[in-house]
Design a protein around this motif. Structure first.
Motif, PDB file in Angstrom:
ATOM      1  N   GLY A  48      80.764 103.633  68.688  1.00 48.82           N
ATOM      2  CA  GLY A  48      80.588 102.290  69.228  1.00 48.82           C
ATOM      3  C   GLY A  48      80.710 101.192  68.194  1.00 48.82           C
ATOM      4  N   VAL A  49      81.137 101.523  67.008  1.00 49.01           N
ATOM      5  CA  VAL A  49      81.224 100.541  65.927  1.00 49.01           C
ATOM      6  C   VAL A  49      82.682 100.147  65.714  1.00 49.01           C
ATOM      7  N   GLU A  50      82.942  98.835  65.758  1.00 51.56           N
ATOM      8  CA  GLU A  50      84.306  98.362  65.523  1.00 51.56           C
ATOM      9  C   GLU A  50      84.634  98.421  64.043  1.00 51.56           C
TER      10      GLU A  50
END
Length: 95
Positions: A48-50
């Motif tokens: 979920g981390v860009e």
């Protein structure tokens, strides 16, 4: 990856250094600890981390491009060992 004497010898040759037996033991321990830490980080869920394109959090705006006065040439060259026509003179680096 296993850190063994063969790898340390290869790294020693690549770096063009010679390590004592004590230093080799210390390097093996430190490299093993670093790799272990990297493996731990690799186990983290980052789905979920860009991805970052830059390490600073900014909007990408740059300062306005404007002309400002430069430093005085005589003051800059004041301590130069050799100068000619307002320029630094340096010895040749190759023939």
């Amino acid at each position: 990856m296993i850190i063994n004497d063969e790898l340390i010898s290869e790294l020693e040759a690549l770096a063009k250094i010679r390590l004592s037996d004590e230093e080799k033991t210390k390097i093996k321990t430190e490299l093993s600890d670093m790799l272990s830490h990297m493996e731990t980080l690799g186990e983290l869920d980052t789905s979920g981390v860009e991805p970052l394109s830059h390490t600073l959090f900014s909007s990408g705006e740059l300062r306005e491009d404007c002309v400002k006065p430069s430093q005085d040439v005589d003051a800059v060259l004041m301590n130069a060992p050799d100068k000619t026509a307002g320029l630094f003179c340096v010895p040749k680096s190759f023939e």
